[in-house]
Design an enzyme around this catalytic site. Sequence first.
Site, PDB file in Angstrom:
ATOM      1  N   ASP A   1      -3.400  81.582  74.304  1.00  0.00           N
ATOM      2  CA  ASP A   1      -3.916  80.766  74.399  1.00  0.00           C
ATOM      3  C   ASP A   1      -5.429  80.942  73.863  1.00  0.00           C
ATOM      4  O   ASP A   1      -5.961  81.418  74.570  1.00  0.00           O
ATOM      5  CB  ASP A   1      -3.359  79.890  75.689  1.00  0.00           C
ATOM      6  CG  ASP A   1      -3.885  78.282  75.378  1.00  0.00           C
ATOM      7  OD1 ASP A   1      -3.191  77.726  74.112  1.00  0.00           O
ATOM      8  OD2 ASP A   1      -4.235  78.097  76.783  1.00  0.00           O
ATOM      9  N   LEU A   2      -5.715  79.114  73.437  1.00  0.00           N
ATOM     10  CA  LEU A   2      -7.158  79.413  73.834  1.00  0.00           C
ATOM     11  C   LEU A   2      -7.692  78.735  74.782  1.00  0.00           C
ATOM     12  O   LEU A   2      -8.789  79.187  74.887  1.00  0.00           O
ATOM     13  CB  LEU A   2      -7.598  78.528  72.208  1.00  0.00           C
ATOM     14  CG  LEU A   2      -9.140  78.665  71.610  1.00  0.00           C
ATOM     15  CD1 LEU A   2     -10.013  79.538  71.979  1.00  0.00           C
ATOM     16  CD2 LEU A   2      -9.115  77.834  70.922  1.00  0.00           C
ATOM     17  N   ASP A   3      -6.963  77.222  74.510  1.00  0.00           N
ATOM     18  CA  ASP A   3      -8.427  76.209  75.546  1.00  0.00           C
ATOM     19  C   ASP A   3      -7.443  76.887  77.225  1.00  0.00           C
ATOM     20  O   ASP A   3      -6.746  76.595  77.406  1.00  0.00           O
ATOM     21  CB  ASP A   3      -7.977  75.102  75.173  1.00  0.00           C
ATOM     22  CG  ASP A   3      -8.378  73.546  75.869  1.00  0.00           C
ATOM     23  OD1 ASP A   3      -9.434  73.822  77.081  1.00  0.00           O
ATOM     24  OD2 ASP A   3      -7.577  72.836  76.266  1.00  0.00           O
TER      25      ASP A   3
ATOM     26  N   THR B   1     -11.960  74.729  76.596  1.00  0.00           N
ATOM     27  CA  THR B   1     -12.769  73.245  75.759  1.00  0.00           C
ATOM     28  C   THR B   1     -12.049  72.115  76.528  1.00  0.00           C
ATOM     29  O   THR B   1     -12.147  70.950  75.223  1.00  0.00           O
ATOM     30  CB  THR B   1     -11.976  73.604  74.376  1.00  0.00           C
ATOM     31  OG1 THR B   1     -11.169  74.271  74.191  1.00  0.00           O
ATOM     32  CG2 THR B   1     -12.754  74.208  73.128  1.00  0.00           C
TER      33      THR B   1
ATOM     34  N   LYS C   1      -2.937  68.981  78.639  1.00  0.00           N
ATOM     35  CA  LYS C   1      -3.399  70.416  78.310  1.00  0.00           C
ATOM     36  C   LYS C   1      -2.422  71.230  77.128  1.00  0.00           C
ATOM     37  O   LYS C   1      -0.841  71.272  77.722  1.00  0.00           O
ATOM     38  CB  LYS C   1      -3.429  71.212  79.207  1.00  0.00           C
ATOM     39  CG  LYS C   1      -5.514  70.877  79.999  1.00  0.00           C
ATOM     40  CD  LYS C   1      -5.996  71.498  81.112  1.00  0.00           C
ATOM     41  CE  LYS C   1      -6.755  71.733  81.009  1.00  0.00           C
ATOM     42  NZ  LYS C   1      -7.071  72.321  82.207  1.00  0.00           N
ATOM     43  N   GLY C   2      -2.670  72.182  76.237  1.00  0.00           N
ATOM     44  CA  GLY C   2      -1.587  72.233  74.999  1.00  0.00           C
ATOM     45  C   GLY C   2      -0.407  71.592  74.489  1.00  0.00           C
ATOM     46  O   GLY C   2       0.100  72.104  73.152  1.00  0.00           O
TER      47      GLY C   2
ATOM     48  N   ARG D   1      -2.409  67.043  68.976  1.00  0.00           N
ATOM     49  CA  ARG D   1      -3.548  65.859  69.080  1.00  0.00           C
ATOM     50  C   ARG D   1      -2.553  64.576  69.213  1.00  0.00           C
ATOM     51  O   ARG D   1      -3.080  63.970  69.441  1.00  0.00           O
ATOM     52  CB  ARG D   1      -4.310  66.011  67.690  1.00  0.00           C
ATOM     53  CG  ARG D   1      -5.151  65.221  68.035  1.00  0.00           C
ATOM     54  CD  ARG D   1      -6.122  65.363  66.364  1.00  0.00           C
ATOM     55  NE  ARG D   1      -6.716  66.715  66.364  1.00  0.00           N
ATOM     56  CZ  ARG D   1      -7.082  66.696  65.004  1.00  0.00           C
ATOM     57  NH1 ARG D   1      -6.433  66.268  64.085  1.00  0.00           N
ATOM     58  NH2 ARG D   1      -7.346  68.697  64.991  1.00  0.00           N
TER      59      ARG D   1
ATOM     60  N   SER E   1      -2.730  78.951  69.241  1.00  0.00           N
ATOM     61  CA  SER E   1      -3.472  77.956  69.558  1.00  0.00           C
ATOM     62  C   SER E   1      -3.001  76.727  68.924  1.00  0.00           C
ATOM     63  O   SER E   1      -2.648  76.320  68.078  1.00  0.00           O
ATOM     64  CB  SER E   1      -5.002  78.136  70.419  1.00  0.00           C
ATOM     65  OG  SER E   1      -5.479  76.188  70.547  1.00  0.00           O
ATOM     66  N   ALA E   2      -2.542  75.820  70.291  1.00  0.00           N
ATOM     67  CA  ALA E   2      -2.055  74.550  69.331  1.00  0.00           C
ATOM     68  C   ALA E   2      -3.363  73.476  69.124  1.00  0.00           C
ATOM     69  O   ALA E   2      -2.313  72.525  67.719  1.00  0.00           O
ATOM     70  CB  ALA E   2      -1.583  73.562  70.348  1.00  0.00           C
ATOM     71  N   SER E   3      -4.793  74.088  68.567  1.00  0.00           N
ATOM     72  CA  SER E   3      -5.303  73.504  68.419  1.00  0.00           C
ATOM     73  C   SER E   3      -6.126  73.862  66.758  1.00  0.00           C
ATOM     74  O   SER E   3      -6.114  75.161  66.649  1.00  0.00           O
ATOM     75  CB  SER E   3      -6.574  73.714  69.036  1.00  0.00           C
ATOM     76  OG  SER E   3      -8.365  73.100  68.343  1.00  0.00           O
TER      77      SER E   3
ATOM     78  N   ASN F   1      -8.617  72.842  65.069  1.00  0.00           N
ATOM     79  CA  ASN F   1     -10.124  74.380  65.620  1.00  0.00           C
ATOM     80  C   ASN F   1     -10.406  75.403  65.634  1.00  0.00           C
ATOM     81  O   ASN F   1     -11.289  75.418  65.739  1.00  0.00           O
ATOM     82  CB  ASN F   1     -10.955  72.207  65.966  1.00  0.00           C
ATOM     83  CG  ASN F   1     -10.512  71.411  65.689  1.00  0.00           C
ATOM     84  OD1 ASN F   1     -11.434  70.608  64.258  1.00  0.00           O
ATOM     85  ND2 ASN F   1      -9.661  70.864  66.140  1.00  0.00           N
TER      86      ASN F   1
ATOM     87  N   LYS G   1       4.223  73.592  71.594  1.00  0.00           N
ATOM     88  CA  LYS G   1       4.899  73.709  72.604  1.00  0.00           C
ATOM     89  C   LYS G   1       5.022  72.112  73.616  1.00  0.00           C
ATOM     90  O   LYS G   1       4.455  71.551  73.714  1.00  0.00           O
ATOM     91  CB  LYS G   1       3.724  74.654  73.744  1.00  0.00           C
ATOM     92  CG  LYS G   1       2.723  75.453  72.925  1.00  0.00           C
ATOM     93  CD  LYS G   1       1.110  75.578  73.372  1.00  0.00           C
ATOM     94  CE  LYS G   1       0.144  76.567  73.159  1.00  0.00           C
ATOM     95  NZ  LYS G   1      -0.585  77.408  73.259  1.00  0.00           N
TER      96      LYS G   1
ATOM     97  N   GLU H   1      -1.929  81.675  79.021  1.00  0.00           N
ATOM     98  CA  GLU H   1      -1.656  80.735  79.625  1.00  0.00           C
ATOM     99  C   GLU H   1      -2.200  79.954  80.236  1.00  0.00           C
ATOM    100  O   GLU H   1      -2.076  80.387  81.717  1.00  0.00           O
ATOM    101  CB  GLU H   1      -0.232  79.929  78.967  1.00  0.00           C
ATOM    102  CG  GLU H   1       0.434  79.760  77.852  1.00  0.00           C
ATOM    103  CD  GLU H   1      -0.292  77.876  76.481  1.00  0.00           C
ATOM    104  OE1 GLU H   1      -1.139  78.099  77.690  1.00  0.00           O
ATOM    105  OE2 GLU H   1      -0.237  78.471  75.575  1.00  0.00           O
ATOM    106  N   ASP H   2      -2.542  78.752  80.149  1.00  0.00           N
ATOM    107  CA  ASP H   2      -3.130  78.339  81.377  1.00  0.00           C
ATOM    108  C   ASP H   2      -1.917  76.737  81.645  1.00  0.00           C
ATOM    109  O   ASP H   2      -2.423  76.719  82.499  1.00  0.00           O
ATOM    110  CB  ASP H   2      -4.303  77.477  81.290  1.00  0.00           C
ATOM    111  CG  ASP H   2      -4.552  76.661  80.153  1.00  0.00           C
ATOM    112  OD1 ASP H   2      -4.239  76.620  79.438  1.00  0.00           O
ATOM    113  OD2 ASP H   2      -5.301  75.788  80.072  1.00  0.00           O
TER     114      ASP H   2
END
Length: 219
Positions: free
Chosen positions: A8-10, A16, A44-45, A48, A115-117, A119, A146, A170-171
């Site tokens: 995962d990213l964020d 972020t 989170k996750g 948008r 990542s769901a982002s 960006n 997710k 994942e967080d």
Amino acid sequence: HIQAVLFDLDGVITDTAEYHYLAWKKLADELQVPFDRHFNEALKGLSRMDSLKKILENARPEPSFSKEKLSELADRKNEYYKELIRQISPADLLPGIHNLLEDIKERGIKTALASASKNAMFVIDRLGVASFFDEIVDAARIQHGKPDPEIFLTGARKLDADPAFCIGIEDAEAGIQAIKAAGMFAVGVGTPENMKQADFLVEGTQDLDFEKIESAFLL
Ligand code: B16
Ligand code: MG
């Protein structure tokens, strides 16, 4: 043995969440709907649009917007967010992550960013770690966010890896659910309350030690 690690990213590679918070907060203030750091945790996750809908559902009375207006609002938040992430640098990598990526690469294990982002690519570039990832799943092509397993299963398929031999890190609770639903071994970063389904839990990214994760996976 472990074939691939999906990140995962964020909240795992960088934080972020604070920038997402500030961007949503600016939009929420403009719309005069309530929004605070505590509520931000629940986003989170989430994608948008799902995040925007959750924020609006929480307002009393709940505002009702056309589809076009919703997408204009989501775009506006993204413009605020993009302005904030321009300042990201390698110093923003979370502790332990650079080492972990090196340890995984040394062992010839593949990696993907799940990542769901939309960006994510930009952020990974700014952090200077894009070259560590064999695949970056394009969030724009994912139909189900997710906790649906789609993003993790897509990552495994792109890497030609068997989900049963993949690790997901994942967080967010929605993210852990997605990893488990994909049939992977779930490593959670956070507290036991938020990470009930995790197979292996650490308090912070500094504790993400590859050998410990591997031992837990092999148990
Ligand atoms: P964007 P992750 C998620 O990233 C964030 O946790 C979530 O807060 C955000 O809404 C989502 O990405 C979409 O981001 O608006 O940039 O497409 O945790 O899946 O890496
Ligand atoms: Mg996350």
